[in-house]
Scaffold this motif. Structure first.
Motif, short mmCIF file in Angstrom:
data_model
loop_
_atom_site.label_atom_id
_atom_site.label_comp_id
_atom_site.label_asym_id
_atom_site.label_seq_id
_atom_site.Cartn_x
_atom_site.Cartn_y
_atom_site.Cartn_z
N ASP A 222 0.86 -1.18 0.00
CA ASP A 222 0.00 0.00 0.00
C ASP A 222 0.91 1.24 0.00
OD1 ASP A 222 -1.75 2.07 0.50
OD2 ASP A 222 -2.93 0.95 1.96
N PHE A 223 1.25 1.70 -1.22
CA PHE A 223 2.26 2.75 -1.35
C PHE A 223 1.84 4.05 -0.65
CE2 PHE A 223 4.37 6.33 -3.29
CZ PHE A 223 5.69 5.92 -3.30
N PHE A 224 0.60 4.49 -0.87
CA PHE A 224 0.22 5.81 -0.36
C PHE A 224 0.07 5.82 1.16
CE2 PHE A 224 -0.67 6.36 -4.86
CZ PHE A 224 0.00 7.58 -5.07
N ALA A 225 -0.41 4.72 1.73
CA ALA A 225 -0.48 4.66 3.19
C ALA A 225 0.93 4.66 3.78
CB ALA A 225 -1.24 3.40 3.62
N LEU A 226 1.84 3.93 3.14
CA LEU A 226 3.24 3.90 3.60
C LEU A 226 3.87 5.29 3.46
CD1 LEU A 226 5.56 2.07 4.61
CD2 LEU A 226 6.17 1.71 2.20
N ALA A 227 3.54 5.97 2.36
CA ALA A 227 4.11 7.31 2.11
C ALA A 227 3.77 8.25 3.26
CB ALA A 227 3.55 7.86 0.80
N GLU A 228 2.50 8.29 3.62
CA GLU A 228 2.07 9.24 4.67
C GLU A 228 2.73 8.90 6.00
OE1 GLU A 228 0.08 11.04 7.81
OE2 GLU A 228 -0.12 8.88 7.49
N LEU A 229 2.78 7.61 6.32
CA LEU A 229 3.32 7.20 7.62
C LEU A 229 4.85 7.37 7.68
CD1 LEU A 229 2.94 6.06 10.43
CD2 LEU A 229 2.80 3.77 9.44
N ALA A 230 5.53 7.03 6.60
CA ALA A 230 7.00 7.14 6.60
C ALA A 230 7.42 8.61 6.73
CB ALA A 230 7.58 6.53 5.32
N GLU A 231 6.71 9.52 6.03
CA GLU A 231 7.05 10.95 6.15
C GLU A 231 6.79 11.42 7.59
OE1 GLU A 231 5.08 13.17 3.06
OE2 GLU A 231 6.54 12.50 1.54
N HIS A 232 5.67 10.99 8.15
CA HIS A 232 5.35 11.37 9.53
C HIS A 232 6.43 10.88 10.50
CE1 HIS A 232 3.25 11.81 13.32
NE2 HIS A 232 3.40 10.52 13.53
N ASN A 233 6.83 9.62 10.36
CA ASN A 233 7.82 9.06 11.27
C ASN A 233 9.16 9.77 11.13
OD1 ASN A 233 10.06 6.76 11.77
ND2 ASN A 233 8.33 6.49 13.16
N CYS A 234 9.51 10.11 9.89
CA CYS A 234 10.77 10.83 9.64
C CYS A 234 10.73 12.21 10.30
CB CYS A 234 10.95 10.96 8.13
SG CYS A 234 12.21 12.12 7.65
N LEU A 235 9.63 12.93 10.13
CA LEU A 235 9.55 14.28 10.71
C LEU A 235 9.49 14.23 12.23
CD1 LEU A 235 7.25 16.04 8.11
CD2 LEU A 235 9.73 16.18 8.33
N LYS A 236 8.91 13.15 12.75
CA LYS A 236 8.88 12.99 14.22
C LYS A 236 10.32 12.81 14.73
CE LYS A 236 6.32 9.53 15.53
NZ LYS A 236 5.11 8.71 15.76
N MET A 237 11.11 12.00 14.02
CA MET A 237 12.52 11.84 14.44
C MET A 237 13.26 13.17 14.34
SD MET A 237 15.57 9.46 12.89
CE MET A 237 15.79 10.41 11.39
N HIS A 238 13.02 13.93 13.27
CA HIS A 238 13.73 15.21 13.12
C HIS A 238 13.24 16.23 14.15
CE1 HIS A 238 16.57 14.54 9.87
NE2 HIS A 238 15.72 13.58 9.53
N SER A 239 11.98 16.11 14.61
CA SER A 239 11.51 16.99 15.69
C SER A 239 12.28 16.69 16.97
CB SER A 239 10.02 16.79 15.95
OG SER A 239 9.30 16.94 14.77
N VAL A 240 12.52 15.42 17.22
CA VAL A 240 13.32 15.04 18.39
C VAL A 240 14.74 15.60 18.23
CG1 VAL A 240 14.35 13.10 19.65
CG2 VAL A 240 11.96 12.99 18.90
N MET A 241 15.29 15.47 17.03
CA MET A 241 16.65 15.98 16.80
C MET A 241 16.71 17.49 17.03
SD MET A 241 17.36 13.95 13.28
CE MET A 241 18.18 12.36 13.17
N MET A 242 15.74 18.21 16.46
CA MET A 242 15.80 19.68 16.53
C MET A 242 15.55 20.19 17.95
SD MET A 242 13.80 20.75 13.07
CE MET A 242 14.24 20.01 11.49
N THR A 243 14.86 19.40 18.78
CA THR A 243 14.57 19.83 20.15
C THR A 243 15.57 19.24 21.15
OG1 THR A 243 12.96 18.05 20.27
CG2 THR A 243 12.12 20.25 19.79
#
Ligand code: PMV
Length: 321
Positions: A222-243
């Protein structure tokens, strides 16, 4: 007693960032990754009775002896094989080293695979997964090809391929925005995040759910479901990094420009999503049939130095001696 192996870096769709407090470089969370055929590490190893310590040459340059990771990994391999010889390890990357392209993952996967062959250890021995992890938390994933799930199991790591390269024709287009090595390594950065980011606890709390859902989307293709979740998970990790204190800003201005472009492409109907590791490069994931379109679009983004595109790759393997 010598052998050579190749391995590819991998990029995580569901990331690992942070370790458990126990020793052994155990990740705090599991992860899901794609092995990238386009980038290659080749490592040759030779055990030699005249050496009294291990020698590592990375891209032809001898590395300082105090790199504890290499010695810890080599000691574990020696113990498994019942051998006390030291070795010369020569490793070459065909891509920028230490710039957020997972060179330590492919490096340690190739090292463990070559050393196992040289020492007569069965390449399928599951203890090699734990030994690769000593070198780099993401290295066990590069032992396998396609899409790979890594999970904690007690004090150990289990890793399995869940999709072969033949089962899903996906490509990754890497947009290189700087070739410079990062200033804070993943290893140091994630420890600082664990100690200081107020969002680290939320990262841990929500992670198992992301991993479980994403694994299901991969199994269902399911490409589009994976797309939304992978981007979310990536930005969550970068939020941890930036904070984290001091902040970990791995992005360059062009990183953001590439993210925006990928958002526009998807809004225009092109199946593509982004992910970013501890560096400024952006990895665009797409079905192989649109990889040329994605490459052309990202090459045109100001600040992108070059792109490297390739399909899902195979796991680490011996290439000769
Ligand atoms: O394996 P390490 O120590 O290089 O850490 C990898 C960390 C990330 O690349 C940012 C995330 C991941 O899961 O690959």
């Amino acid at each position: 007693m010598r052998a050579a192996a190749v391995a590819h870096p991998n990029v995580a769709l569901i990331k690992y960032w942070g370790k458990r407090e126990a020793s052994g470089n155990l990740p705090a969370v599991g992860s899901l990754s794609m092995t990238l055929s386009a980038l290659v590490t080749e490592t040759a190893i030779e055990f030699d009775e005249s050496l009294d310590h291990d020698v590592l040459l990375l891209n032809g340059v001898e590395q300082p002896a105090e790199d504890g990771r290499l010695v810890a990994c080599m000691d574990a391999l020696r113990e498994l094989a019942g051998c006390d010889l030291h070795a010369t390890v020569e490793s070459e990357n065909d891509f920028p080293t230490g710039a957020g392209l997972a060179s330590s993952a492919s490096g340690y996967a190739a090292l463990v695979t070559a050393a196992a062959a040289a020492l007569g250890i069965d390449a399928r021995d599951p203890r090699l997964i734990d030994i690769a992890r000593i070198g780099s938390g993401s290295a066990p994933r590069s032992l396998f090809g396609g899409i790979v799930l890594l999970e904690n199991d007690g004090d150990g790591t289990v890793c399995e391929q869940i999709i072969t390269p033949e089962e899903w024709a996906l490509s990754v287009v890497v947009a290189i925005t700087t070739e410079a090595p990062k200033t804070v390594t993943s290893r140091d950065g994630m420890e600082q995040s664990r100690l200081t980011s107020p969002y680290y606890a939320a990262w841990l709390d929500t992670h198992a759910h992301d991993l479980c859902q994403a694994t299901g989307y991969v199994r269902d293709r399911d490409f589009f479901a994976l797309a939304e979740l992978a981007e979310h998970n990536c930005l969550k990790m970068h939020s941890v990094m930036m904070t984290t204190r001091p902040p970990l800003m791995y992005w360059s201005p062009s990183t953001l420009a590439v993210l925006r472009r990928i958002g526009e492409l998807r809004a225009d109907g092109l199946p593509v999503f982004f992910t970013i590791d501890a560096g400024p490069q952006v990895k665009a994931v797409c079905p192989t049939e649109v990889a040329d379109d994605v490459t052309a679009a990202l090459d045109a983004v100001p600040g992108v130095l070059r792109t490297i595109a390739g399909e899902l790759g195979y796991g680490a393997r011996v290439v000769g001696d």
